[in-house]
Scaffold this active site. Sequence first.
Site, PDB file in Angstrom:
ATOM      1  N   LYS A 180       0.863  -1.190   0.000  1.00  0.00           N
ATOM      2  CA  LYS A 180       0.000   0.000   0.000  1.00  0.00           C
ATOM      3  C   LYS A 180       0.896   1.236   0.000  1.00  0.00           C
ATOM      4  O   LYS A 180       1.490   1.583   1.008  1.00  0.00           O
ATOM      5  CB  LYS A 180      -0.903   0.063   1.236  1.00  0.00           C
ATOM      6  CG  LYS A 180      -1.937   1.176   1.073  1.00  0.00           C
ATOM      7  CD  LYS A 180      -2.502   1.681   2.384  1.00  0.00           C
ATOM      8  CE  LYS A 180      -1.672   2.780   2.997  1.00  0.00           C
ATOM      9  NZ  LYS A 180      -1.585   4.019   2.189  1.00  0.00           N
ATOM     10  N   GLU A 255      10.231   1.910   9.937  1.00  0.00           N
ATOM     11  CA  GLU A 255      11.211   2.951   9.593  1.00  0.00           C
ATOM     12  C   GLU A 255      10.485   4.273   9.797  1.00  0.00           C
ATOM     13  O   GLU A 255       9.615   4.636   9.010  1.00  0.00           O
ATOM     14  CB  GLU A 255      11.647   2.808   8.132  1.00  0.00           C
ATOM     15  CG  GLU A 255      12.367   1.526   7.805  1.00  0.00           C
ATOM     16  CD  GLU A 255      13.745   1.452   8.411  1.00  0.00           C
ATOM     17  OE1 GLU A 255      14.305   2.499   8.781  1.00  0.00           O
ATOM     18  OE2 GLU A 255      14.263   0.335   8.531  1.00  0.00           O
ATOM     19  N   CYS A 289      13.853  11.247   5.842  1.00  0.00           N
ATOM     20  CA  CYS A 289      13.787  10.917   7.263  1.00  0.00           C
ATOM     21  C   CYS A 289      15.142  11.047   7.949  1.00  0.00           C
ATOM     22  O   CYS A 289      15.214  11.333   9.124  1.00  0.00           O
ATOM     23  CB  CYS A 289      13.235   9.518   7.425  1.00  0.00           C
ATOM     24  SG  CYS A 289      14.069   8.381   6.320  1.00  0.00           S
ATOM     25  N   GLU A 389      10.555  16.611  14.395  1.00  0.00           N
ATOM     26  CA  GLU A 389      10.857  16.452  12.980  1.00  0.00           C
ATOM     27  C   GLU A 389      10.014  17.472  12.196  1.00  0.00           C
ATOM     28  O   GLU A 389       8.795  17.525  12.366  1.00  0.00           O
ATOM     29  CB  GLU A 389      10.507  15.029  12.539  1.00  0.00           C
ATOM     30  CG  GLU A 389      10.929  14.744  11.121  1.00  0.00           C
ATOM     31  CD  GLU A 389      10.591  13.327  10.690  1.00  0.00           C
ATOM     32  OE1 GLU A 389       9.449  12.889  10.934  1.00  0.00           O
ATOM     33  OE2 GLU A 389      11.469  12.663  10.128  1.00  0.00           O
TER      34      GLU A 389
END
Length: 484
Positions: A180, A255, A289, A389
């Site tokens: 997905k 992750e 990331c 982040e």
Amino acid sequence: MTDLFDKLMAGGPIRNAAYIGGRWMPLQGAMLPIVNPATEQVAGEIASGNAADVDRAVAAARAAFPAFAALPASERAAYLDRIRALVLERTEEFAQAISREMGAAIGYARNAQVPLAAEHLRVARDLLADYPFQSMKGTTAIVREPIGVCALITPWNWPLYQITAKVAPALAAGCTVVLKPSELSPLSALLFAQAIHDAGLPAGVFNLVNGTGSEVGEAMASHPGVDMISITGSNRAGILVAQAAAPTIKRVTQELGGKSPNVLLPDADLAKAVPLGVMAAFRNVGQSCSAPTRMVVPRAHLAEVERLGAETAQAIAVGDPREEETVLGPLANRAQFERVQEMIGVGIAEGARLLCGGPGRPEGLEQGFFARPTIFSEVATSMRIAQDEIFGPVLCVIPYDTVDEAVAIANDTLYGLGGHVQGRDVEQTRAVARRIRTGQVHINHPAWDPHAPFGGYKRSGNGREYGEHGLGEFLEVKSILGYG
Ligand code: NAD
């Protein structure tokens, strides 16, 4: 150019948004808009799936598993090779699709997003040449077998790359998969499914269901017919996936986010390290990331770092991602644009010193999710901009007085994904690299290594991707005692 590509670029509604059991299938769920971030215009619509579609895809993957798992490794390698060749042959189509769905500058899509994605296919193929699927320890055989049906959930920032980072090792291991992709970047995933189809992979080995995380993703995570789920995405989604997966005791790999440090040691070559560090932080418009978004610098060199940093950031060409000379296109979507604007405001309110960039769009760009490459200096590690982040072109410069303090700052985060160290003294850079608690540390900006295991300490995730370690995640270990 494939027919599918022409159809995707025409921008109409796409109902055949699932590839299950070797065939394209219509999905009946809501139509989701695909927004071109450079124009803010709807560039197409894609049908979304639901739990029943996931059931169908998992059933197809289960049915295909025994035969695919039993194939000799050399045959799986041959499939990977064919898929890779088709991806590379269709680089232009993939690049155009990626640029349209998430705003990557076309040159970057062509030269990084697509070829780096193809590297995961190459590495998985190469590993199969001599991967130790069986070894002996005394009279016990240690056999490594594919774990089974794997559900794979990917984000929009490196849409094709994140897909191949999971699909390639899963197929190399002998697993069958249900993918997905992000509902915000489904175009390159559709092209990838077509490449898999054209490569002749047996029906049911690879399945794709488009749709949202809360519906399709959740159904995959909780599905009793799925043996392993691997997600790349936000911490929020990673937690929800682990929770949904828990009752069925499936393997979960995650992750997730990062806030990676870049420690400039006192002897670093600033003229090199600062521009490279700024560009690494802003690569892919800061939407990576592992982007080194915290530059930890000796206070004695702060002024020099600030000068070099601002000079670099101000020279970056931000603009239309279709133009060859554009380095940074827009942020990938409205939510990301608003998040970046909000966090720039937070930085100013927290009293960090704005060196360049700031709120709003770059001059001359009134439309599109464009942000200004922004650097804050004299950031304190307690500030939100140093902890959260941001996932945009926002760099925090944090001064230190001693190397011990630099290491403490580097590790003062809930995350532990990437890290960088710059310096001339080899022993010192190595020693600092060892003290940084992250899954990867780069010394003096080395070349990218697709064999280097990638993944997070702490809240950046569980498990490793890429190379041999990435392949190992998709394997079970069986001991057969009395074998020899
Ligand atoms: P996101 O979490 O919004 O979405 C990622 C994927 O998870 C999408 O496919 C989404 O549909 C799905 N998802 C969302 N909610 C879900 C749920 N409840 N159940 C199952 N699936 C669900 O993340 P994003 O905005 O697409 O990507 C940005 C994030 O991804 C950042 O935090 C970034 O750091 C992280 N990321 C991590 C890595 C890494 O390798 N560590 C790489 C790239 C991005």
